[in-house]
Design a protein around this motif. Structure first.
Motif, short mmCIF file in Angstrom:
data_model
loop_
_atom_site.label_atom_id
_atom_site.label_comp_id
_atom_site.label_asym_id
_atom_site.label_seq_id
_atom_site.Cartn_x
_atom_site.Cartn_y
_atom_site.Cartn_z
N SER A 1 0.82 -1.20 0.00
CA SER A 1 0.00 0.00 0.00
C SER A 1 0.86 1.26 0.00
N TYR B 1 1.03 4.07 -2.97
CA TYR B 1 0.70 5.47 -2.66
C TYR B 1 1.83 6.39 -3.06
N GLY C 1 -3.81 2.74 -3.48
CA GLY C 1 -3.01 2.50 -2.29
C GLY C 1 -3.87 2.53 -1.03
N TYR D 1 -6.13 -0.47 -0.90
CA TYR D 1 -5.42 -1.64 -0.42
C TYR D 1 -5.44 -1.68 1.10
N MET D 2 -5.11 -0.53 1.70
CA MET D 2 -5.08 -0.47 3.16
C MET D 2 -6.46 -0.74 3.73
#
Lengths: 128, 167
Positions: B53, B57, B65, B68-69
């Motif tokens: 992530s 980012y 990103g 994903y987190m």
């Protein structure tokens, strides 16, 4: 300025922790340093069985969270997509609303759910 | 003069961070596959999610990103941790060789690089400032069938959860 803050804040935290480590007294014995388990001594992992509803909360969070994140790009591009995009989103949401109604109808999240075999019920009803 | 020093330090820290995250994601992906105990494998999986992530980012793909987190760490890793607490697995190493060495040996003979250039897989390299709007423009109009397919996948996952708990 923000970069200075981002560098100074961890340095400040580390400095205070180092000060505590250097200046403090420590009398450590086993009861104080070990894990706390309501007074009992724990030498191995003690697991017990729990209700499946708790696991289901975590399991069902995932599809509905993914549904939310699939709706997320629509709120920024609703004007560009027009009526067709709206119909797509409404269809998507209707499908997931039906799944949610199915899950609610099954009473999946009740804590005191009893597992009864439906075929046995039908058999007794046939004979009596 | 101070500005130049600050900019140089910012760039240096940024590059260092990105290289650290890149290396960490590669190492943690191999560890997630190769480690024997599921708890250690789960920990390296979480490190993999976080570092990937960060990499995404820092390269400019802000939306994916953060997603994903949000998705991987917030939902999938939590789910894996809960399921891991239920299982009672104990993996013991067979023979004397660890399983990680088998994996590394397979990685040695597997061709993982597709070309020698840096951007070989990328077809168009535009400057996109509004990722969310672009995704929204395409997902609901041109690739709407994929959107409907994802709804059916989510339906199947809920039905699967219901059938697992015998409801």
């Amino acid at each position: 300025m923000f970069t200075m803050y981002m560098m100074m804040a961890p340095m400040m935290a580390c400095a205070l922790m180092m000060l505590n480590y250097l200046m403090s007294k420590s009398n450590g014995y086993m009861e104080k340093d070990g894990p706390f388990e309501c007074g009992f001594t724990s030498y191995q992992q003690s697991r017990s069985s729990f209700n499946v509803t708790f696991m289901l909360v975590a399991m069902l969070f995932l599809p509905f969270d993914l549904e939310m994140s699939s709706i997320l790009p629509y709120v920024m591009s609703a004007y560009n997509n027009g009526m067709y995009g709206l119909m797509m989103v409404v269809t998507f949401l209707m499908v997931l609303v039906m799944v949610f109604m199915y899950e609610m109808r099954l009473n999946a999240m009740k804590l005191d759910r009893k597992y009864e075999s439906k075929s046995k019920e039908m058999k007794t009803r046939l004979y009596s | 003069m101070n500005d130049i020093i600050m900019k140089y330090m910012c760039l240096y820290i940024y590059l260092l961070f990105m290289k650290i995250m890149n290396i960490m994601s590669g190492i943690s992906s191999i560890l997630a596959m190769g480690l024997l105990s599921p708890v250690q494998s789960m920990l390296s999986l979480m490190i993999l999610f976080l570092s990937t992530s960060f990499c995404l980012y820092l390269q400019g793909f802000e939306l994916i990103g953060l997603l994903y987190m949000l998705m991987y760490v917030g939902a999938i890793a939590i789910l894996f941790t809960f399921i891991l607490s239920l299982l009672n697995i104990e993996y013991l190493p067979k023979n004397n060789i660890q399983s990680t060495s088998y994996l590394l040996f397979i990685f040695l003979i597997m061709p993982l690089d597709l070309s020698y250039e840096a951007d070989s897989l990328i077809m168009n390299l535009f400057n996109i400032n509004n990722e969310l709007i672009t995704i929204g423009d395409l997902l609901y109009s041109e690739y709407a069938i994929i959107f409907m397919l994802s709804s059916i996948i989510l339906v199947m996952s809920v039905v699967g959860a219901m059938s697992v708990i015998k409801c």
